[in-house]
Design a protein around this motif. Structure first.
Motif, PDB file in Angstrom:
ATOM      1  N   ASP A  40       0.907  -1.065  -0.055  1.00  0.00           N
ATOM      2  CA  ASP A  40       0.026   0.164   0.032  1.00  0.00           C
ATOM      3  C   ASP A  40       0.784   1.297   0.054  1.00  0.00           C
ATOM      4  OD1 ASP A  40      -2.462   1.196  -0.126  1.00  0.00           O
ATOM      5  OD2 ASP A  40      -2.422   1.603   2.110  1.00  0.00           O
ATOM      6  N   ALA A  41       1.668   1.318  -0.748  1.00  0.00           N
ATOM      7  CA  ALA A  41       2.811   2.540  -0.856  1.00  0.00           C
ATOM      8  C   ALA A  41       2.610   3.085  -2.295  1.00  0.00           C
ATOM      9  CB  ALA A  41       4.365   2.104  -0.767  1.00  0.00           C
ATOM     10  N   GLU A  42       2.702   4.132  -2.317  1.00  0.00           N
ATOM     11  CA  GLU A  42       2.807   5.013  -3.506  1.00  0.00           C
ATOM     12  C   GLU A  42       4.219   4.504  -4.378  1.00  0.00           C
ATOM     13  OE1 GLU A  42       2.896   9.622  -5.049  1.00  0.00           O
ATOM     14  OE2 GLU A  42       1.649   9.100  -3.239  1.00  0.00           O
ATOM     15  N   VAL A  43       3.962   4.583  -5.572  1.00  0.00           N
ATOM     16  CA  VAL A  43       5.036   3.881  -6.665  1.00  0.00           C
ATOM     17  C   VAL A  43       5.428   5.431  -7.162  1.00  0.00           C
ATOM     18  CG1 VAL A  43       5.698   2.793  -8.606  1.00  0.00           C
ATOM     19  CG2 VAL A  43       3.981   1.809  -7.054  1.00  0.00           C
ATOM     20  N   GLU A  44       6.921   5.698  -7.328  1.00  0.00           N
ATOM     21  CA  GLU A  44       7.325   6.717  -7.822  1.00  0.00           C
ATOM     22  C   GLU A  44       8.299   6.015  -9.094  1.00  0.00           C
ATOM     23  OE1 GLU A  44      11.224   9.914  -7.324  1.00  0.00           O
ATOM     24  OE2 GLU A  44       9.945   9.538  -5.469  1.00  0.00           O
ATOM     25  N   VAL A  45       7.654   6.367 -10.339  1.00  0.00           N
ATOM     26  CA  VAL A  45       8.143   5.769 -11.487  1.00  0.00           C
ATOM     27  C   VAL A  45       9.284   6.606 -12.154  1.00  0.00           C
ATOM     28  CG1 VAL A  45       7.740   4.971 -13.816  1.00  0.00           C
ATOM     29  CG2 VAL A  45       5.771   4.701 -11.951  1.00  0.00           C
ATOM     30  N   THR A  46      10.726   6.089 -12.145  1.00  0.00           N
ATOM     31  CA  THR A  46      11.620   6.732 -12.595  1.00  0.00           C
ATOM     32  C   THR A  46      11.859   6.260 -14.016  1.00  0.00           C
ATOM     33  OG1 THR A  46      12.996   5.119 -11.559  1.00  0.00           O
ATOM     34  CG2 THR A  46      12.623   6.934 -10.484  1.00  0.00           C
ATOM     35  N   GLU A  47      11.629   5.115 -14.424  1.00  0.00           N
ATOM     36  CA  GLU A  47      11.714   4.796 -15.994  1.00  0.00           C
ATOM     37  C   GLU A  47      10.615   4.041 -16.442  1.00  0.00           C
ATOM     38  OE1 GLU A  47      15.431   2.847 -16.831  1.00  0.00           O
ATOM     39  OE2 GLU A  47      16.597   4.020 -15.056  1.00  0.00           O
ATOM     40  N   GLY A  48      10.082   4.071 -17.524  1.00  0.00           N
ATOM     41  CA  GLY A  48       8.869   3.417 -18.050  1.00  0.00           C
ATOM     42  C   GLY A  48       7.717   3.780 -17.446  1.00  0.00           C
ATOM     43  N   SER A  49       6.877   2.721 -17.561  1.00  0.00           N
ATOM     44  CA  SER A  49       5.631   3.190 -16.837  1.00  0.00           C
ATOM     45  C   SER A  49       5.250   1.973 -15.749  1.00  0.00           C
ATOM     46  CB  SER A  49       4.339   3.058 -17.917  1.00  0.00           C
ATOM     47  OG  SER A  49       4.504   1.865 -18.585  1.00  0.00           O
ATOM     48  N   TRP A  50       4.562   2.220 -14.919  1.00  0.00           N
ATOM     49  CA  TRP A  50       4.173   1.261 -13.880  1.00  0.00           C
ATOM     50  C   TRP A  50       2.641   1.338 -13.465  1.00  0.00           C
ATOM     51  CZ3 TRP A  50       7.287  -2.621 -12.019  1.00  0.00           C
ATOM     52  CH2 TRP A  50       6.892  -3.345 -11.042  1.00  0.00           C
ATOM     53  N   PRO A  51       1.705   0.938 -14.421  1.00  0.00           N
ATOM     54  CA  PRO A  51       0.382   1.458 -13.855  1.00  0.00           C
ATOM     55  C   PRO A  51      -0.097   0.563 -12.509  1.00  0.00           C
ATOM     56  CG  PRO A  51       0.484   0.060 -15.851  1.00  0.00           C
ATOM     57  CD  PRO A  51       1.746   0.377 -15.435  1.00  0.00           C
ATOM     58  N   GLY A  52      -0.336   0.974 -11.448  1.00  0.00           N
ATOM     59  CA  GLY A  52      -0.795   0.199 -10.336  1.00  0.00           C
ATOM     60  C   GLY A  52      -0.053   0.263  -8.992  1.00  0.00           C
ATOM     61  N   PHE A  53       0.391  -0.754  -8.450  1.00  0.00           N
ATOM     62  CA  PHE A  53       0.916  -0.863  -7.015  1.00  0.00           C
ATOM     63  C   PHE A  53       1.842  -2.139  -7.038  1.00  0.00           C
ATOM     64  CE2 PHE A  53      -3.547   0.654  -7.085  1.00  0.00           C
ATOM     65  CZ  PHE A  53      -3.474   1.761  -6.682  1.00  0.00           C
ATOM     66  N   VAL A  54       2.740  -2.149  -5.975  1.00  0.00           N
ATOM     67  CA  VAL A  54       3.706  -3.143  -5.898  1.00  0.00           C
ATOM     68  C   VAL A  54       3.561  -3.567  -4.505  1.00  0.00           C
ATOM     69  CG1 VAL A  54       5.724  -1.601  -5.338  1.00  0.00           C
ATOM     70  CG2 VAL A  54       6.207  -3.835  -6.246  1.00  0.00           C
TER      71      VAL A  54
END
Length: 129
Positions: A54-68
């Motif tokens: 339940d942590a916010e994702v900070e995308v630094t390369e490419g795309s990352w729709p959603g959560f990890v």
């Protein structure tokens, strides 16, 4: 000394393993809430603990729709045991009916891991391949 780094790991000492999930955005659903409420007791017998949830994702390369989600286990056998356990399999549909995801189990690197040794092995393999 770097070439000897992998030998630091004692024979039979397992490396930490991880269950990593990339969950796509989905509408909130009561079954997903229930899954989250019930997951920890499925992890406990296998030594699993959340590292990311339940942590916010900070995308630094490419795309990352959603959560990890990242869950650590003492070793790969216990990670696999958890995922395949009847108690986890019982609650898994509560999530999979409502969330698209990619889930992997992966072993971490041993203590003393040296990426220079890995690069040398890759160079050697490329030169002979």
């Amino acid at each position: 000394m770097a070439a000897d780094a992998p030998a630091i790991r004692r024979k039979g000492s397992p490396t930490t393993a991880y269950a990593i999930a990339h969950l796509r955005p989905a509408a909130p659903h009561p079954e997903v809430f229930e899954y989250i409420e019930r997951i920890q007791p499925t992890l406990d017998p296998f030594g699993g603990r959340f590292l990311v949830h339940d942590a916010e994702v900070e995308v630094t390369e490419g795309s990352w729709p959603g959560f990890v989600v990242v869950i650590a286990f003492p070793d790969l056998a216990r990670a696999r045991g958890w995922y395949e356990s009847p108690v986890y399999r019982e609650i898994l549909p509560l999530r999979t009916r409502h969330n698209d995801a990619d889930v992997v189990l992966v072993a971490g690197v041993p203590d003393g891991y040296d990426p220079v040794v890995t690069a040398a092995k890759l160079r050697a393999a490329a030169a002979t391949g």
